[in-house]
Motif scaffolding. Structure first.
Motif, mmCIF file in Angstrom:
data_model
loop_
_atom_site.group_PDB
_atom_site.id
_atom_site.type_symbol
_atom_site.label_atom_id
_atom_site.label_comp_id
_atom_site.label_asym_id
_atom_site.label_seq_id
_atom_site.Cartn_x
_atom_site.Cartn_y
_atom_site.Cartn_z
ATOM 1 N N ASP B 67 33.981 41.637 51.694
ATOM 2 C CA ASP B 67 33.667 43.056 51.886
ATOM 3 C C ASP B 67 33.139 43.694 50.605
ATOM 4 O O ASP B 67 32.412 44.683 50.646
ATOM 5 N N GLU B 68 33.539 43.125 49.465
ATOM 6 C CA GLU B 68 33.135 43.684 48.164
ATOM 7 C C GLU B 68 33.302 42.581 47.127
ATOM 8 O O GLU B 68 34.207 41.743 47.272
ATOM 9 N N ILE B 69 32.429 42.562 46.125
ATOM 10 C CA ILE B 69 32.577 41.563 45.063
ATOM 11 C C ILE B 69 32.526 42.238 43.692
ATOM 12 O O ILE B 69 31.899 43.289 43.523
ATOM 13 N N GLY B 70 33.187 41.618 42.729
ATOM 14 C CA GLY B 70 33.164 42.104 41.363
ATOM 15 C C GLY B 70 31.849 41.735 40.678
ATOM 16 O O GLY B 70 31.091 40.893 41.170
ATOM 17 N N PRO B 71 31.593 42.335 39.497
ATOM 18 C CA PRO B 71 30.286 42.166 38.841
ATOM 19 C C PRO B 71 29.980 40.752 38.360
ATOM 20 O O PRO B 71 28.812 40.412 38.171
ATOM 21 N N SER B 72 31.008 39.895 38.160
ATOM 22 C CA SER B 72 30.703 38.547 37.648
ATOM 23 C C SER B 72 30.661 37.486 38.752
ATOM 24 O O SER B 72 30.472 36.309 38.460
ATOM 25 N N VAL B 73 30.813 37.905 40.001
ATOM 26 C CA VAL B 73 30.817 36.923 41.096
ATOM 27 C C VAL B 73 29.390 36.419 41.354
ATOM 28 O O VAL B 73 28.478 37.220 41.557
ATOM 29 N N GLN B 74 29.226 35.107 41.320
ATOM 30 C CA GLN B 74 27.902 34.492 41.472
ATOM 31 C C GLN B 74 27.751 33.697 42.766
ATOM 32 O O GLN B 74 26.652 33.516 43.270
ATOM 33 N N HIS B 75 28.843 33.163 43.269
ATOM 34 C CA HIS B 75 28.745 32.180 44.359
ATOM 35 C C HIS B 75 28.959 32.764 45.753
ATOM 36 O O HIS B 75 28.786 32.062 46.736
#
Lengths: 194, 382
Positions: B67-75
């Protein structure tokens, strides 16, 4: 007992060999698919370097660790941690003592944490009675499922012996507390009369 | 959001809680589509796990949508459907670098003796779990995996713990071709452990329990011999008799802390909490396995000491292997087994409850009503 009757444990080899591969493959879907340990994901136990997907050597530190309780066997609050239900009140003080004073190797650490749990539970129950949503032992234990004939419990209880003490454990503290209140009230009334 | 909340031993309810938020750059927030109650959740529910706080949301078996991802999530991306291992793990500490994801040292400040687990008390890190509409998932680039298109949702949710743990339990047994394997406990983990023992070449698999519906399931889905210990005077002696007085080559403890079968152990361990759970299964394993044999322990125990027959284990030269399952490590091979039909985890599912009825779900599962083997939880937002 004749020599032919001597059990395998006393001889070099098992008397009864296991079924053949063909027989097992015919009977069991996938039999032997992981016979080779190389096909087993956790063999060997240590696999270095694991391809985990991490793109850091040490993770960014999550903000807010100041004051967060941690095991004294840790060098610091870990870079990532849960923030649910922070310590509070008397139960929090007991739990903080457990973390601050005793390592995980000390029984006192765990006994204090269990004590904190019980203080937390009783404090929460009492506080709930001052809210619009007090604890309700009927709905919160799910015991209504026992009565939903035609519903979830229609086939009854399959584990009678296992559960004999559960009602005592659940209702016991409530009964004891009620009895204590009655006894206390009687003692107060007696003191007022006398 | 709606979430299951713990209110004390044997008591819980569904409450409104704040939706979790991103607290670390590699966090994701997952909207839960399907969750499960694990047998080990009952240890929390029964008040066996120290530092289980009022208000805690249980649940370490769940799948959902990012539903939401943090700024360093790449995958991962918002909208991905993911299955999340029950382990919270960083992927980079000494332990994770060696594949011991369940022993991660960077995620659980409260204890070093156990890694991070969703919704499993503060002893495993204080993370609220997935028996809720939303859950915070740390290290989103490391733990979750997109659910393959072909995979059934109920298989996926079982793979986040129970199925992976059963498969891991069979591996810990170091089974060699023709071994006699005894599985203690015919719950979801035991059933999968029995099936997995065949994959690893067992020549004979025996499952021991005392609940008839579970033994029936072991017979039909795991092709195992089944023993009802209520009908056996002495389980250890029977294991010896049935193996030509050797004992089993491998015994898998898929029961853990709430084992029945010995009144003293059950009452002191499970009811009175004077031990870290009831060690009945573990002691049967120690005495029932052959000398030089291997015991695999995947049943969960608490951190308080247990009355374990360690002298017998030493004198018999046993190998004891155990751990919480490093789930993600199991998945590539398990996905193959599920896809080709060797393992069908969803066969163990017996009940499905809406989140709002979760108090009844726990009671049904705990009291073994209605032949319950594995209950699933469906949040209303899904």
């Amino acid at each position: 007992m004749t020599e032919q009757d001597i059990p395998s444990a006393y001889l070099r080899d098992k008397r009864t060999p296991p079924p053949s591969r063909e027989e097992l493959r015919a009977r069991i879907p996938g039999w032997g698919a992981d016979l080779d340990p190389a096909d087993r994901p956790s063999s060997p136990k240590l696999q270095y370097p694991a391809d985990s997907g991490a793109h850091w050597d040490f993770p960014d530190r999550q903000p807010g660790s100041a004051g967060r309780e941690h095991s004294i066997e840790h060098a610091f609050v870990t870079p990532v941690f849960g923030t649910a239900q922070p310590l509070h009140g008397l139960s929090g003080a007991i739990r903080r003592l457990a973390y601050a004073r005793f390592s995980e190797g000390r029984l006192a650490h765990w006994v204090l944490l269990v004590l904190g749990d019980r203080v937390d539970a009783w404090g929460s129950h009492l506080r709930s009675f001052g809210t619009l949503h007090p604890d309700d032992p009927i709905t919160e234990t799910g015991v209504r499922a026992e009565l939903t004939a035609g519903g979830t419990a229609r086939r009854g209880r399959s584990d009678r012996r296992h559960q004999v003490l559960d009602p005592v454990l659940v209702a016991g503290p409530w009964v004891a507390a009620g009895a204590g209140m009655v006894l206390g009230a009687r003692r107060v009334a007696r003191a007022l009369r006398g | 959001m709606r979430a299951m909340t713990y209110r004390g031993p044997y008591k819980l309810r569904v409450e409104e809680k704040d939706r979790p938020r991103i607290e670390h750059p590699n966090d994701a927030i997952v909207r839960v589509q399907l969750a499960a109650i694990c047998g080990s959740d009952l240890h929390l529910y029964h008040g066996l796990m120290p530092d289980t706080r009022i208000g805690h949301t249980f649940g370490h078996e769940f799948i959902g949508v990012v539903d939401e991802i943090g700024p360093s999530v790449q995958h991962l991306q918002v909208g991905d459907r993911v299955m999340v291992p029950f382990n919270v793990f960083c992927g980079s500490c000494w332990y994770c670098a060696r594949g011991l994801y369940s022993n991660c040292h960077n995620v659980n400040p409260n204890a070093t003796a156990v890694g991070g687990i969703y919704g499993y008390s503060h002893t495993t890190g204080g993370y609220d779990g997935g028996q809720a509409e939303y859950v915070r998932v740390p290290f989103a680039d490391v733990g979750p995996v997109r659910i393959p298109e072909w995979m059934h949702d109920e298989d996926a949710v079982l793979l986040t713990d129970a199925a992976a743990t059963g498969y891991f339990g069979a591996q810990l047994g170091e089974i060699v071709e023709g071994d006699t394997v005894v599985v203690l406990g015919a719950g979801p983990v035991g059933l999968i452990a029995a099936q997995s023992s065949w994959l690893m070449g067992a020549g004979r698999v025996i499952v021991i329990d005392h609940l008839q519906e579970r033994l029936d399931k072991a017979r039909t889905t795991a092709h195992a011999e089944v023993w009802d210990y209520d009908e056996i005077d002495d389980v250890v002696l029977e294991m010896k008799r049935q193996t030509d007085f050797l004992g089993a080559d491998v015994v898998i403890d898929a029961v853990g802390a709430e084992a029945d079968g010995n009144l003293l152990m059950h009452v002191t361990g499970t009811k009175l909490k004077l031990q870290g759970g009831s060690p009945v299964a573990l002691n049967w394993a120690i005495d029932g396995v052959r000398k030089g044999g291997t015991i695999s322990v995947v049943g969960a125990y608490g951190p308080v000491p247990n009355m374990v027959k360690f002298g017998d284990a030493m004198n018999k030269g046993l190998t004891l292997r155990m751990n919480q399952t490093p789930v993600k490590r199991q998945w590539p091979r398990m996905f193959e087994h599920v896809r080709n039909g060797h393992l069908t985890p969803r066969e163990v599912v017996t009940h499905r409850f809406p989140l709002e009825d979760i108090a009844e779900a726990y009671h049904v599962f705990s009291a073994k009503l209605d032949g319950c083997i594995k209950p699933l939880i469906v949040p209303s937002a899904s």
